[in-house]
Design a protein around this motif. Sequence first.
Motif, PDB file in Angstrom:
ATOM      1  N   LEU A  76      -0.514  -4.019 -12.074  1.00 38.16           N
ATOM      2  CA  LEU A  76      -1.843  -3.530 -11.682  1.00 38.16           C
ATOM      3  C   LEU A  76      -2.427  -4.427 -10.591  1.00 38.16           C
ATOM      4  O   LEU A  76      -2.950  -3.948  -9.581  1.00 38.16           O
ATOM      5  N   SER A  77      -2.351  -5.744 -10.783  1.00 39.53           N
ATOM      6  CA  SER A  77      -2.893  -6.675  -9.793  1.00 39.53           C
ATOM      7  C   SER A  77      -2.129  -6.560  -8.480  1.00 39.53           C
ATOM      8  O   SER A  77      -2.731  -6.483  -7.401  1.00 39.53           O
ATOM      9  N   ILE A  78      -0.812  -6.516  -8.590  1.00 42.46           N
ATOM     10  CA  ILE A  78      -0.011  -6.451  -7.363  1.00 42.46           C
ATOM     11  C   ILE A  78      -0.299  -5.156  -6.602  1.00 42.46           C
ATOM     12  O   ILE A  78      -0.340  -5.132  -5.377  1.00 42.46           O
ATOM     13  N   GLY A  79      -0.552  -4.080  -7.319  1.00 42.72           N
ATOM     14  CA  GLY A  79      -0.857  -2.820  -6.648  1.00 42.72           C
ATOM     15  C   GLY A  79      -2.235  -2.822  -6.013  1.00 42.72           C
ATOM     16  O   GLY A  79      -2.447  -2.235  -4.946  1.00 42.72           O
ATOM     17  N   ALA A  80      -3.201  -3.523  -6.654  1.00 40.38           N
ATOM     18  CA  ALA A  80      -4.585  -3.440  -6.183  1.00 40.38           C
ATOM     19  C   ALA A  80      -4.916  -4.491  -5.127  1.00 40.38           C
ATOM     20  O   ALA A  80      -5.823  -4.290  -4.317  1.00 40.38           O
ATOM     21  N   ILE A  81      -4.186  -5.626  -5.104  1.00 44.32           N
ATOM     22  CA  ILE A  81      -4.515  -6.701  -4.148  1.00 44.32           C
ATOM     23  C   ILE A  81      -4.460  -6.207  -2.698  1.00 44.32           C
ATOM     24  O   ILE A  81      -5.430  -6.386  -1.953  1.00 44.32           O
ATOM     25  N   PRO A  82      -3.368  -5.558  -2.259  1.00 44.29           N
ATOM     26  CA  PRO A  82      -3.366  -5.084  -0.870  1.00 44.29           C
ATOM     27  C   PRO A  82      -4.439  -4.033  -0.597  1.00 44.29           C
ATOM     28  O   PRO A  82      -5.029  -3.998   0.491  1.00 44.29           O
ATOM     29  N   PHE A  83      -4.691  -3.190  -1.592  1.00 52.17           N
ATOM     30  CA  PHE A  83      -5.723  -2.163  -1.461  1.00 52.17           C
ATOM     31  C   PHE A  83      -7.078  -2.818  -1.207  1.00 52.17           C
ATOM     32  O   PHE A  83      -7.782  -2.512  -0.247  1.00 52.17           O
ATOM     33  N   TYR A  84      -7.413  -3.804  -2.055  1.00 50.53           N
ATOM     34  CA  TYR A  84      -8.709  -4.468  -1.886  1.00 50.53           C
ATOM     35  C   TYR A  84      -8.744  -5.303  -0.600  1.00 50.53           C
ATOM     36  O   TYR A  84      -9.765  -5.358   0.087  1.00 50.53           O
ATOM     37  N   ALA A  85      -7.608  -5.926  -0.260  1.00 51.51           N
ATOM     38  CA  ALA A  85      -7.576  -6.745   0.960  1.00 51.51           C
ATOM     39  C   ALA A  85      -7.971  -5.909   2.180  1.00 51.51           C
ATOM     40  O   ALA A  85      -8.720  -6.365   3.046  1.00 51.51           O
ATOM     41  N   ARG A  86      -7.486  -4.677   2.254  1.00 50.31           N
ATOM     42  CA  ARG A  86      -7.841  -3.794   3.380  1.00 50.31           C
ATOM     43  C   ARG A  86      -9.330  -3.461   3.347  1.00 50.31           C
ATOM     44  O   ARG A  86      -9.983  -3.391   4.393  1.00 50.31           O
ATOM     45  N   LEU A  87      -9.866  -3.242   2.150  1.00 46.96           N
ATOM     46  CA  LEU A  87     -11.305  -2.939   2.058  1.00 46.96           C
ATOM     47  C   LEU A  87     -12.132  -4.155   2.469  1.00 46.96           C
ATOM     48  O   LEU A  87     -13.164  -4.021   3.135  1.00 46.96           O
ATOM     49  N   VAL A  88     -11.675  -5.347   2.080  1.00 50.03           N
ATOM     50  CA  VAL A  88     -12.354  -6.585   2.488  1.00 50.03           C
ATOM     51  C   VAL A  88     -12.327  -6.705   4.009  1.00 50.03           C
ATOM     52  O   VAL A  88     -13.331  -6.999   4.658  1.00 50.03           O
ATOM     53  N   GLU A  89     -11.152  -6.445   4.573  1.00 45.03           N
ATOM     54  CA  GLU A  89     -10.997  -6.527   6.024  1.00 45.03           C
ATOM     55  C   GLU A  89     -12.006  -5.615   6.724  1.00 45.03           C
ATOM     56  O   GLU A  89     -12.710  -6.032   7.651  1.00 45.03           O
ATOM     57  N   THR A  90     -12.090  -4.370   6.246  1.00 44.46           N
ATOM     58  CA  THR A  90     -13.022  -3.412   6.856  1.00 44.46           C
ATOM     59  C   THR A  90     -14.460  -3.887   6.733  1.00 44.46           C
ATOM     60  O   THR A  90     -15.230  -3.840   7.702  1.00 44.46           O
TER      61      THR A  90
ATOM     62  N   ARG B 198       0.817  -1.209   0.000  1.00 46.19           N
ATOM     63  CA  ARG B 198       0.000   0.000   0.000  1.00 46.19           C
ATOM     64  C   ARG B 198       0.852   1.262   0.000  1.00 46.19           C
ATOM     65  O   ARG B 198       0.386   2.321  -0.394  1.00 46.19           O
ATOM     66  N   SER B 199       2.086   1.148   0.494  1.00 40.55           N
ATOM     67  CA  SER B 199       2.853   2.382   0.671  1.00 40.55           C
ATOM     68  C   SER B 199       3.651   2.762  -0.574  1.00 40.55           C
ATOM     69  O   SER B 199       4.082   3.905  -0.703  1.00 40.55           O
ATOM     70  N   LEU B 200       3.846   1.816  -1.511  1.00 41.40           N
ATOM     71  CA  LEU B 200       4.601   2.153  -2.720  1.00 41.40           C
ATOM     72  C   LEU B 200       3.714   2.946  -3.679  1.00 41.40           C
ATOM     73  O   LEU B 200       2.614   2.525  -3.985  1.00 41.40           O
ATOM     74  N   PRO B 201       4.201   4.064  -4.172  1.00 40.33           N
ATOM     75  CA  PRO B 201       3.474   4.749  -5.256  1.00 40.33           C
ATOM     76  C   PRO B 201       3.384   3.801  -6.450  1.00 40.33           C
ATOM     77  O   PRO B 201       4.351   3.080  -6.739  1.00 40.33           O
ATOM     78  N   PHE B 202       2.262   3.806  -7.145  1.00 43.79           N
ATOM     79  CA  PHE B 202       2.068   2.788  -8.180  1.00 43.79           C
ATOM     80  C   PHE B 202       3.154   2.848  -9.258  1.00 43.79           C
ATOM     81  O   PHE B 202       3.635   1.818  -9.722  1.00 43.79           O
ATOM     82  N   ILE B 203       3.537   4.055  -9.609  1.00 47.02           N
ATOM     83  CA  ILE B 203       4.519   4.186 -10.700  1.00 47.02           C
ATOM     84  C   ILE B 203       5.865   3.575 -10.302  1.00 47.02           C
ATOM     85  O   ILE B 203       6.575   2.996 -11.118  1.00 47.02           O
ATOM     86  N   VAL B 204       6.183   3.639  -8.996  1.00 41.49           N
ATOM     87  CA  VAL B 204       7.418   3.025  -8.493  1.00 41.49           C
ATOM     88  C   VAL B 204       7.262   1.505  -8.465  1.00 41.49           C
ATOM     89  O   VAL B 204       8.139   0.751  -8.907  1.00 41.49           O
ATOM     90  N   LEU B 205       6.106   1.065  -7.968  1.00 39.96           N
ATOM     91  CA  LEU B 205       5.840  -0.371  -7.892  1.00 39.96           C
ATOM     92  C   LEU B 205       5.960  -1.031  -9.270  1.00 39.96           C
ATOM     93  O   LEU B 205       6.527  -2.111  -9.422  1.00 39.96           O
ATOM     94  N   MET B 206       5.423  -0.324 -10.258  1.00 40.42           N
ATOM     95  CA  MET B 206       5.439  -0.847 -11.631  1.00 40.42           C
ATOM     96  C   MET B 206       6.863  -1.154 -12.081  1.00 40.42           C
ATOM     97  O   MET B 206       7.143  -2.199 -12.676  1.00 40.42           O
ATOM     98  N   VAL B 207       7.755  -0.234 -11.801  1.00 41.31           N
ATOM     99  CA  VAL B 207       9.154  -0.427 -12.186  1.00 41.31           C
ATOM    100  C   VAL B 207       9.792  -1.515 -11.318  1.00 41.31           C
ATOM    101  O   VAL B 207      10.536  -2.371 -11.809  1.00 41.31           O
ATOM    102  N   ALA B 208       9.455  -1.497 -10.034  1.00 44.95           N
ATOM    103  CA  ALA B 208      10.063  -2.434  -9.096  1.00 44.95           C
ATOM    104  C   ALA B 208       9.763  -3.882  -9.456  1.00 44.95           C
ATOM    105  O   ALA B 208      10.567  -4.773  -9.189  1.00 44.95           O
ATOM    106  N   VAL B 209       8.585  -4.146 -10.033  1.00 48.72           N
ATOM    107  CA  VAL B 209       8.213  -5.543 -10.306  1.00 48.72           C
ATOM    108  C   VAL B 209       8.482  -5.939 -11.753  1.00 48.72           C
ATOM    109  O   VAL B 209       8.004  -6.972 -12.217  1.00 48.72           O
TER     110      VAL B 209
END
Lengths: 227, 332
Positions: A106-120, A74-85
């Motif tokens: 895209l999936s790797i960036g959104a999975i943690p985001f959605y996981a937190r929403l699921v948790e809530t 969740r803490s990585l900016p998407f544009i950085v994550l994209m390059v990192a992976v």
Amino acid sequence: MTGWLDGLVERWPQMGPNLWWGTLDTLYMVGWSTFFTALFGLPLGVLLVTTDERGLTPAPAVRALLSAVVNVGRSLPFIVLMVAVLSLTRLLTGTTLGPTAAIVPLSIGAIPFYARLVETALREVGRDVVDAAQAMGARRIVIVGKVLLPEALPGLIAGLVMTVVTLVSYSAMAGAIGGGGLGDLAIRYGYQRFDDYYLWATVILLVLVVQVVQSVGDVLVRRVSHR
Amino acid sequence: MSKHATPSGGNVINAVDLHKVYQLKGREVVALRGVSLHVPQGEIYGVVGPSGAGKSTLLRCINLLERPDRGEIWVDGRNLTALPPPQLRAARRGIGMIHQHFALLSSRTVAGNVAFPLEIAGVPRAERRRRVAELLELVGLADKAAAYPAQLSGGQKQRVGIARALAPRPTVLLSDEATSALDPATTASILDLLRDLNRELGLTILLITHEMDVVKRICDAVAIMDRGSVVETGRTVDLLRTPGSLLARSLFAPPPVSGDGVVTLTWVDQAEEPLISQLTRLFDVDVSILGGALEEVAGHAVGRLTVRITGERSAEALTYLTDRNVLVEEVP
């Protein structure tokens, strides 16, 4: 006014198909990313809730680990994550360019985001219904499948809609490093060639996609909500 | 294994020497300190006490939603505390439970909620449907089968809760403050329903409540809890005839005055006897009535009167009352 229209008519033979394919690429990327996000994000969110020390399967160490992983994502900016992976993307899809390659970050960036929403959403389910199911002799897997998930369904859908909207915006960013789609068009024509026609056309299409997704989502949420 | 390892005859629930301590923010909270409870088959048994007395913990221990630190729980001849998880789940199907806030699934219809425990028990669909219809008929909600809980009133929700609890044909029903969220009229109708189910199905009911009205209306027997212990227990009517009974003190207003010659008189099912007029006639005493009430308790008419008896033969008068089965207690 007529100058504006003339410009559009002149560009249309090339711009029309470009926008059409760009939109399809965006939908393709967002569609598959949504699928993988739900596939991995949902179980991850469930585990975040059940491994809680007051959850169905308390495992504080597991929860701390999962939570940390989610936070990193969740803490990585998407544009950085994209390059990192990038190397993982090449491993999975054989390339780092194009819409198919973009599905990985895209999936790797959104999975943690959605996981937190699921948790809530799952935490909103009352402790008393879980107790009631337990008192009826339900197994834990049954409680997840027949109590937690159905009771949280409106929240799960609303969260997925939010995730899809975020994915549309991420997918436009993916265009920046050759992911294709509407974002790619906006950058290549609108930004690099200063072509405002492309810029505004892609903006309108992205807004339309988000509107449609949100409206369909709202209808679904209303249909499954009986509170 | 303790020496209590065999359930005593006729009791459906035997809780033996339960201890439970919680850790709450590093602090120890003792919820149960050696509580034993024996509920005979077919009784409505009430556990009352102030909040924090441990009632809720006790009830949740009976079906092991909470596991006691020490002690044993026997339900229907089985030692639940010794059962492995699969057998415990099976045993729980024989113990229905209803909840203060109903605990219905908002995503399921009324019929879906009642069918839920049957799904868990693996009852085939056709059988489920038949049983659900039967139960909704029993609780008077046959016309609400397709409604969602959000569309029902509190009383209707609790009826669904009751139908759901009864679906797997339990021998015991646990009631966790089941009427505390309901208004007085609805409370009365739910209590009547529980009383009917108790009579018609021979259902044993263990309920916890902080409302003395509930005890008065339906409880055959009572345990009064305070700070993690049972401080008084017995059949409701017997307790009212026991000197110094906490139950009587909670059910009736305290004597308005005290002093020389002031006594409270408690009697059960003797409303027809002209006791007071007999006193004045036989012993030539004066009787001033200072306060009193007549209550219906668990199907018995219970009277409690605070009087001042003056006259030379007042001691004889009191003996006469005691002989006539009236509980006489001096008000100090």
